[in-house]
Design an enzyme around this catalytic site. Structure first.
Site, PDB file in Angstrom:
ATOM      1  N   LYS A 117      -1.426  -2.783  -2.087  1.00 35.98           N
ATOM      2  CA  LYS A 117      -2.099  -1.714  -1.504  1.00 35.98           C
ATOM      3  C   LYS A 117      -3.109  -1.114  -2.360  1.00 35.98           C
ATOM      4  CE  LYS A 117      -1.246   2.256   1.295  1.00 35.98           C
ATOM      5  NZ  LYS A 117      -0.559   3.532   1.971  1.00 35.98           N
ATOM      6  N   LYS A 176      -3.780  -4.484   1.837  1.00 37.22           N
ATOM      7  CA  LYS A 176      -4.505  -3.599   2.657  1.00 37.22           C
ATOM      8  C   LYS A 176      -5.572  -2.764   1.684  1.00 37.22           C
ATOM      9  CE  LYS A 176      -3.530   0.800   4.713  1.00 37.22           C
ATOM     10  NZ  LYS A 176      -2.271   1.808   4.389  1.00 37.22           N
ATOM     11  N   SER A 227      -8.333   2.182   8.775  1.00 39.80           N
ATOM     12  CA  SER A 227      -8.956   2.979   9.718  1.00 39.80           C
ATOM     13  C   SER A 227     -10.495   3.002   9.346  1.00 39.80           C
ATOM     14  CB  SER A 227      -8.333   4.440   9.527  1.00 39.80           C
ATOM     15  OG  SER A 227      -8.362   4.634   8.137  1.00 39.80           O
ATOM     16  N   GLU A 243       2.293  -7.796  -8.160  1.00 41.64           N
ATOM     17  CA  GLU A 243       2.923  -6.759  -7.077  1.00 41.64           C
ATOM     18  C   GLU A 243       3.569  -7.489  -6.030  1.00 41.64           C
ATOM     19  OE1 GLU A 243       3.690  -3.780  -6.817  1.00 41.64           O
ATOM     20  OE2 GLU A 243       2.078  -2.458  -8.113  1.00 41.64           O
TER      21      GLU A 243
END
Ligand code: PBG
Length: 326
Positions: free
Chosen positions: A196, A250, A276, A235
């Site tokens: 992320k 993401k 978004s 990660e």
């Protein structure tokens, strides 16, 4: 002119193009994000996310019923509590907004939908960080992970099939797995927001959940730097080793290289979050008549799948499903 290899032969008709298509999009590919806000009676529109609302407890149930009828397999819930504090305690309050929404959605749709819960505390803290902040203003990793474990248990008890830790604390997946197993929730799965990035594309989401990071702060000390790819693979490997059942990259469309590389290294499901800001950019350009919104949506979501994502969390889920089911 003699040209023997003519790739255009396979583009001559729509049926031929359909036959040789490498990528398909179906309603099975989507998880619909849903916002549920405490103490409202009617849905509240989110101006920077046109078409997306903050749901009330009643309207979120109606929405999951609609999502089920559209053949979308999953939803992910985000809560907006009426009260925020320094620890984000509403995140594990059994009567907290997401827990209540999960209970009601679970009563309404049972196992017909995968009920996911975003597992973080930024929506619940008064300073807007994803963790506890120490005296020096730094996010305390290990103390935060303990709070995530409490939230995971509250979400599992309320009926979540999947918890989705999104806070990017080290060791969060392993700790949450142990907490769930210790309480008998061995069947509750973990979708880890493994790679992320600290992205400028989360702006409208923060409007949606009413989060402003204190003192103009940012998340760069825990979310990843967009300059790095190898770090994402590290990660992801850690989250897999700690017991993640599914992992996520993401945002999505600016990180297709990360998705493709992760796909090559992974044997478990890979998700991508079309966030978004990605949605808002598409909608804004389409509203101005600058692009064909529907065609662009298929192209972008298709590219995310082509890169290797097995499913996509996207605010486009419902409208895409309506088109696909037509
Ligand atoms: C953190 C979280 C965020 C998003 C999902 N989970 C925001 C952040 O990291 O600041 C962003 C999703 C989006 O932009 O659509 N709980």
């Amino acid at each position: 002119m003699t040209v023997s290899n003519r790739p255009r032969r396979l583009r001559t008709t729509a049926a031929m193009r359909r036959l040789v298509a490498e990528t398909a999009i179906s309603t099975d590919d989507f998880v619909a994000p849903l916002f549920v806000r405490e103490r409202i009676d009617e849905p509240v529109p989110i101006p920077s996310l046109p078409g997306v609302v903050q749901h009330s407890l009643d309207s979120v149930v109606a929405e999951v019923l609609r999502i089920r009828s559209l053949d979308i397999p999953g939803v992910i819930l985000f809560g907006i509590p009426a009260r925020k504090d320094s620890e984000g305690s509403e995140a594990w309050n059994p009567d907290g907004i997401v827990q209540r929404a999960l209970e009601q959605c679970s009563d309404a749709v049972g196992d017909d939908l995968v009920l996911m819960a975003d597992l973080c505390i930024d929506e619940y803290t008064d300073h807007g960080h994803c963790g506890i902040v120490d005296e020096r203003g730094r996010v305390d990793n290990d103390a935060t992970v303990e709070l995530y474990c409490r939230a995971a248990l509250a979400q599992a008890r309320a009926g979540a099939h999947t918890v989705a830790p999104s806070g990017m604390m080290d060791g969060q997946v392993g700790a949450i797995r142990a907490a769930l197993d210790g309480d008998g929730f061995t069947d509750v799965s973990i979708l880890a927001y493994a790679a992320k990035y600290a992205s400028a594309l989360y702006g409208p989401f923060r409007d949606a959940v009413d989060v402003e990071i204190a003192d103009g702060g940012d998340r760069k000390s825990y979310q990843q730097d967009w300059r790095n790819c190898r770090e994402a693979m590290a990660e992801i490997a850690l989250d897999v080793a700690e017991g993640a059942d599914m992992v996520m990259v993401k945002p999505a469309s600016a990180y297709l290289d990360i998705i493709a590389k992760a796909r090559g290294e992974l044997q478990i499901p890979l998700a991508a979050y079309h966030v978004s800001g990605e949605y808002a950019m598409l909608k804004a350009a389409a509203a101005n008549g600058w692009i064909d919104g529907e065609a662009a949506a298929f192209e972008i979501l298709g590219a995310i799948k082509r890169a290797g994502a097995d499913f996509i969390l996207t605010y486009l889920a419902v409208e895409m499903a309506e088109i696909l089911n037509d």
